[in-house]
Motif scaffolding. Structure first.
Motif, PDB file in Angstrom:
ATOM      1  N   ARG A 234      56.530  29.879  30.950  1.00 16.40           N
ATOM      2  CA  ARG A 234      55.880  28.575  31.114  1.00 16.40           C
ATOM      3  C   ARG A 234      55.098  28.475  32.426  1.00 16.40           C
ATOM      4  N   LEU A 235      55.424  29.328  33.409  1.00 12.97           N
ATOM      5  CA  LEU A 235      54.736  29.260  34.693  1.00 12.97           C
ATOM      6  C   LEU A 235      53.250  29.561  34.561  1.00 12.97           C
ATOM      7  N   SER A 236      52.858  30.214  33.458  1.00  8.11           N
ATOM      8  CA  SER A 236      51.437  30.496  33.245  1.00  8.11           C
ATOM      9  C   SER A 236      50.648  29.216  32.993  1.00  8.11           C
ATOM     10  N   ALA A 237      51.355  28.136  32.655  1.00  8.20           N
ATOM     11  CA  ALA A 237      50.690  26.863  32.370  1.00  8.20           C
ATOM     12  C   ALA A 237      51.113  25.775  33.357  1.00  8.20           C
ATOM     13  N   VAL A 238      51.573  26.205  34.530  1.00 12.28           N
ATOM     14  CA  VAL A 238      51.915  25.262  35.606  1.00 12.28           C
ATOM     15  C   VAL A 238      50.961  25.504  36.761  1.00 12.28           C
ATOM     16  N   THR A 239      50.269  24.458  37.168  1.00 13.37           N
ATOM     17  CA  THR A 239      49.221  24.575  38.179  1.00 13.37           C
ATOM     18  C   THR A 239      49.783  24.966  39.536  1.00 13.37           C
ATOM     19  N   GLN A 240      49.051  25.837  40.232  1.00 12.70           N
ATOM     20  CA  GLN A 240      49.344  26.118  41.636  1.00 12.70           C
ATOM     21  C   GLN A 240      48.780  24.970  42.470  1.00 12.70           C
ATOM     22  N   VAL A 241      47.473  24.875  42.569  1.00 13.44           N
ATOM     23  CA  VAL A 241      46.803  23.712  43.166  1.00 13.44           C
ATOM     24  C   VAL A 241      45.608  23.332  42.306  1.00 13.44           C
ATOM     25  N   ILE A 242      44.768  24.327  41.970  1.00 14.59           N
ATOM     26  CA  ILE A 242      43.573  24.120  41.160  1.00 14.59           C
ATOM     27  C   ILE A 242      43.895  24.405  39.698  1.00 14.59           C
ATOM     28  N   ALA A 243      43.396  23.583  38.784  1.00 12.22           N
ATOM     29  CA  ALA A 243      43.625  23.792  37.361  1.00 12.22           C
ATOM     30  C   ALA A 243      42.962  25.084  36.905  1.00 12.22           C
ATOM     31  N   GLN A 244      43.435  25.613  35.771  1.00 13.33           N
ATOM     32  CA  GLN A 244      42.964  26.896  35.277  1.00 13.33           C
ATOM     33  C   GLN A 244      41.449  26.979  35.120  1.00 13.33           C
ATOM     34  N   ALA A 245      40.815  25.885  34.748  1.00 13.40           N
ATOM     35  CA  ALA A 245      39.366  25.898  34.564  1.00 13.40           C
ATOM     36  C   ALA A 245      38.622  25.701  35.875  1.00 13.40           C
ATOM     37  N   GLY A 246      39.355  25.758  36.984  1.00 14.86           N
ATOM     38  CA  GLY A 246      38.790  25.386  38.274  1.00 14.86           C
ATOM     39  C   GLY A 246      37.641  26.234  38.738  1.00 14.86           C
ATOM     40  N   ALA A 247      37.721  27.569  38.591  1.00 10.16           N
ATOM     41  CA  ALA A 247      36.650  28.376  39.162  1.00 10.16           C
ATOM     42  C   ALA A 247      36.808  29.846  38.809  1.00 10.16           C
ATOM     43  N   GLY A 248      35.670  30.526  38.727  1.00 12.87           N
ATOM     44  CA  GLY A 248      35.643  31.966  38.771  1.00 12.87           C
ATOM     45  C   GLY A 248      36.350  32.676  37.633  1.00 12.87           C
ATOM     46  N   LEU A 249      36.531  33.972  37.863  1.00 14.51           N
ATOM     47  CA  LEU A 249      37.119  34.840  36.861  1.00 14.51           C
ATOM     48  C   LEU A 249      38.601  34.548  36.657  1.00 14.51           C
ATOM     49  N   ALA A 250      39.296  34.178  37.709  1.00 10.61           N
ATOM     50  CA  ALA A 250      40.740  33.941  37.620  1.00 10.61           C
ATOM     51  C   ALA A 250      41.172  32.958  38.689  1.00 10.61           C
ATOM     52  N   VAL A 251      42.034  32.042  38.310  1.00  5.02           N
ATOM     53  CA  VAL A 251      42.615  31.100  39.251  1.00  5.02           C
ATOM     54  C   VAL A 251      44.127  31.242  39.142  1.00  5.02           C
ATOM     55  N   HIS A 252      44.801  31.248  40.276  1.00  2.00           N
ATOM     56  CA  HIS A 252      46.235  31.446  40.268  1.00  2.00           C
ATOM     57  C   HIS A 252      46.976  30.269  39.632  1.00  2.00           C
ATOM     58  N   ASN A 253      47.973  30.601  38.839  1.00  6.62           N
ATOM     59  CA  ASN A 253      48.951  29.625  38.396  1.00  6.62           C
ATOM     60  C   ASN A 253      50.293  30.082  38.940  1.00  6.62           C
ATOM     61  N   ARG A 254      51.365  29.396  38.576  1.00  7.18           N
ATOM     62  CA  ARG A 254      52.665  29.760  39.129  1.00  7.18           C
ATOM     63  C   ARG A 254      53.136  31.139  38.658  1.00  7.18           C
ATOM     64  N   LEU A 255      52.673  31.568  37.506  1.00  5.12           N
ATOM     65  CA  LEU A 255      53.079  32.885  37.018  1.00  5.12           C
ATOM     66  C   LEU A 255      52.373  33.991  37.796  1.00  5.12           C
ATOM     67  N   THR A 256      51.043  33.907  37.915  1.00  6.70           N
ATOM     68  CA  THR A 256      50.338  34.951  38.661  1.00  6.70           C
ATOM     69  C   THR A 256      50.768  34.960  40.119  1.00  6.70           C
ATOM     70  N   HIS A 257      51.050  33.780  40.670  1.00 12.02           N
ATOM     71  CA  HIS A 257      51.580  33.727  42.032  1.00 12.02           C
ATOM     72  C   HIS A 257      52.905  34.472  42.115  1.00 12.02           C
ATOM     73  N   SER A 258      53.805  34.247  41.153  1.00  8.58           N
ATOM     74  CA  SER A 258      55.110  34.902  41.164  1.00  8.58           C
ATOM     75  C   SER A 258      54.980  36.413  41.030  1.00  8.58           C
ATOM     76  N   VAL A 259      54.064  36.872  40.174  1.00  7.17           N
ATOM     77  CA  VAL A 259      53.844  38.308  40.007  1.00  7.17           C
ATOM     78  C   VAL A 259      53.398  38.928  41.329  1.00  7.17           C
ATOM     79  N   LYS A 260      52.518  38.247  42.042  1.00  5.65           N
ATOM     80  CA  LYS A 260      52.000  38.799  43.294  1.00  5.65           C
ATOM     81  C   LYS A 260      53.023  38.706  44.420  1.00  5.65           C
ATOM     82  N   VAL A 261      53.827  37.640  44.428  1.00  8.40           N
ATOM     83  CA  VAL A 261      54.916  37.574  45.404  1.00  8.40           C
ATOM     84  C   VAL A 261      55.863  38.750  45.190  1.00  8.40           C
TER      85      VAL A 261
END
Length: 533
Positions: free
Chosen positions: A65-92
């Motif tokens: 579900r973290l893939s659909a939980v906003t970090q700060v900017i919504a998924q449609a916010g910008a560019g090729l990829a915007v972090h959500n809680r899942l991508t943040h967790s993977v990188k942490v």
């Protein structure tokens, strides 16, 4: 943990693997809440118990579900990829594993300290990093604050809500792997490693007004309890059990593996949010440059200014950076250093403001490469800027960033806080999100109070209320001083409130918006794919 025939077969086939597995059986760090045997394939793996934990977390629906939980900017916010809680967790997890591998191979005094404190297994750190944001509710930190207020005001829950405590409740209670009541049945090492703030909310009141306190424990206001904490009273016994195998770790102190995860979270947060804001074009280079250049130019005059004058004029260039320095100096005198802070401001000016931000992100391959190289260089340097201490200051962990890196991360985080999180347009949007959560909590509370229709409430919501009721009954029986309920009626009210908060916190951003529309009678469609209750 292994039956005799299986052990015999493994011994005949692979004696070294059996020896390692037997050693693990005697290690309290690998103990699970409920004993269970590993199969032969798992026992052939290096760190088999911990690798099982990593996979249980990764396969958890709470993790997905973290893939659909906003970090700060919504998924449609910008560019090729915007972090959500899942991508943040993977990188942490990636950053944390790099630091842990480095420490696990340390020789000399640092390696000896780590061993005495319980060790630093890279797989434990990886598992904790994967799990660390599981408790984040819809809409990120704004949702966390809203649910905390609702839990206390609507249901009288003294613990309120806290994302770190919710993470621990998820892995030990709410997210069941294959048996009732055991949560994911993780090892003690991994459970301890997610306890970033290893105390209860009520413990914070004793630290109110004290000049030095563990980071996060001081109440936001007198009597409000710890600002950050990692376990609700319902789960206090689980916290104590997880930390029991670490007698060398002082009370209120993180394990070594937890402190590595915490550092990695800071590093990833400071750089990956910067990545998102740069992609979205939200970082105005001239405005940020004016702030940094004014502080460097007028440093002596700003140091001499009265605190009240700075607060009143903090929107003027240079003032906010000066206030940041004063906060660091007041809260963290153990490491805060004026010249190190000035050097960090200079580095961020050169590499971020005059470097990265000087060329606006346009989605080209050139700017993608530039951003990737910038982020990789900073992460690599910060990963190699850790120090180890057997008796750290009260606001530090056994593993911490060195003086220069600590100041640099503080200045990087300042960029987000000052130029993004304080924006009025973001505040307006977040206030709307808070009202969504308020309507959900009120709507579910009214539903559960309706004797004629309660049976049609979402099944998981009813399950969570029942779990909370079991937990409160156990707490009232075993630790009545923590139960916060004078009779059965009040206990059930607390359990209903905790169950509702647990349920709403488990939603994604989109689910929260969709269910809000449904429960308030204004849906576009009744059934949307993936939006079920």
């Amino acid at each position: 943990m292994t039956d005799a025939p299986a052990a015999a077969a493994l011994a005949a086939d692979d004696a070294p693997a059996l020896a390692a597995a037997t050693a693990l059986d005697d290690d309290p760090r690998t103990a699970r809440r409920v004993p269970e045997a590993l199969d032969d394939y798992q026992r052939r793996e290096r760190n088999p118990e911990y690798r099982v934990d990593v996979e249980r977390i990764r396969f958890s629906p709470y993790y997905s579900r973290l893939s659909a939980v906003t970090q700060v900017i919504a998924q449609a916010g910008a560019g090729l990829a915007v972090h959500n809680r899942l991508t943040h967790s993977v990188k942490v997890a990636a950053v944390a594993r790099g630091i842990a591998v480095q420490l696990s191979h340390s020789a000399g005094p640092e390696g000896e300290i780590v061993a005495r404190l319980g060790g630093c297994d890279p797989v434990v750190v990886q598992a904790a990093a994967a799990a660390h944001d599981l408790g984040h509710p819809p809409f990120g930190h704004l949702g966390e604050q809203a649910l905390d207020r609702l839990a206390r005001d609507r249901f009288g829950l003294r613990d309120g809500f806290e994302g770190n405590a919710q993470t621990f409740r998820i892995v030990t209670r709410l997210d069941e792997y294959d048996r009732a009541g055991a949560g994911l049945n993780l090892t003690a090492a991994v459970r301890a490693a997610v306890l970033k703030y290893p105390w209860l909310r009520a413990e914070g009141d004793g630290w109110s007004g004290r000049p030095e306190a563990p980071r996060g424990i001081s109440p936001a206001s007198p009597g409000s309890g710890a600002y950050k904490f990692s376990a609700f009273a319902l789960d206090a016994h689980e916290m104590r059990a997880a930390r029991a195998p670490y007698p060398a770790i002082a009370p209120l102190q993180q394990t070594v593996e937890c402190s590595v995860m915490d550092i990695a979270d800071d590093i990833a947060y400071s750089l990956h949010d910067l990545d998102d804001f740069y992609r979205a074009g939200l970082l105005n280079q001239s405005t940020i440059s004016a702030e940094f250049r004014a502080w460097r130019r007028d440093r002596a005059a700003l140091h001499a200014a009265a605190q009240g004058d700075l607060v009143l004029s903090q929107r003027a260039p240079g003032r906010s950076l000066e206030l940041l320095w004063r906060r660091l100096e007041a809260k963290d005198p153990w490491i805060a250093d004026e010249e190190a802070f000035a050097a960090a401001v200079a580095r961020v000016t050169d590499e971020v403001i005059d470097g990265l931000l000087a060329v606006p992100f346009d989605g080209s391959m050139l700017t993608e490469r530039t951003l990737s190289q910038f982020t990789a260089a900073w992460i690599t340097r910060l990963q190699h800027s850790v120090t180890v201490s057997e008796t750290p200051p009260i606001r530090s962990g056994h593993v911490s960033l060195d003086r220069d890196a600590w100041h640099e991360v503080a200045v990087l985080k300042f960029l987000h806080q000052r130029f993004i999180l304080e924006r009025p347009d973001l505040a307006l949007y977040q206030r709307g999100q808070a009202s969504v959560l308020e309507r959900l909590v009120d709507g579910f509370a009214a539903w559960l109070d309706d004797p004629h229709d309660v049976r049609r409430a979402p099944r998981r919501l009813l399950d969570l209320v029942d779990l909370a009721a079991e937990d409160y009954a156990r707490l009232r029986r075993e630790e009545p001083e923590l139960a916060d309920a004078s009779d059965g009626v009040e206990l059930r009210r607390r359990a209903t409130g905790r169950g509702i908060i647990d349920y709403v916190a488990s939603l994604t951003d989109a689910q929260a918006m969709h269910i809000d529309a449904l429960i308030n009678g204004s849906p576009e469609r009744l059934w949307d794919a993936g939006q079920g209750l």
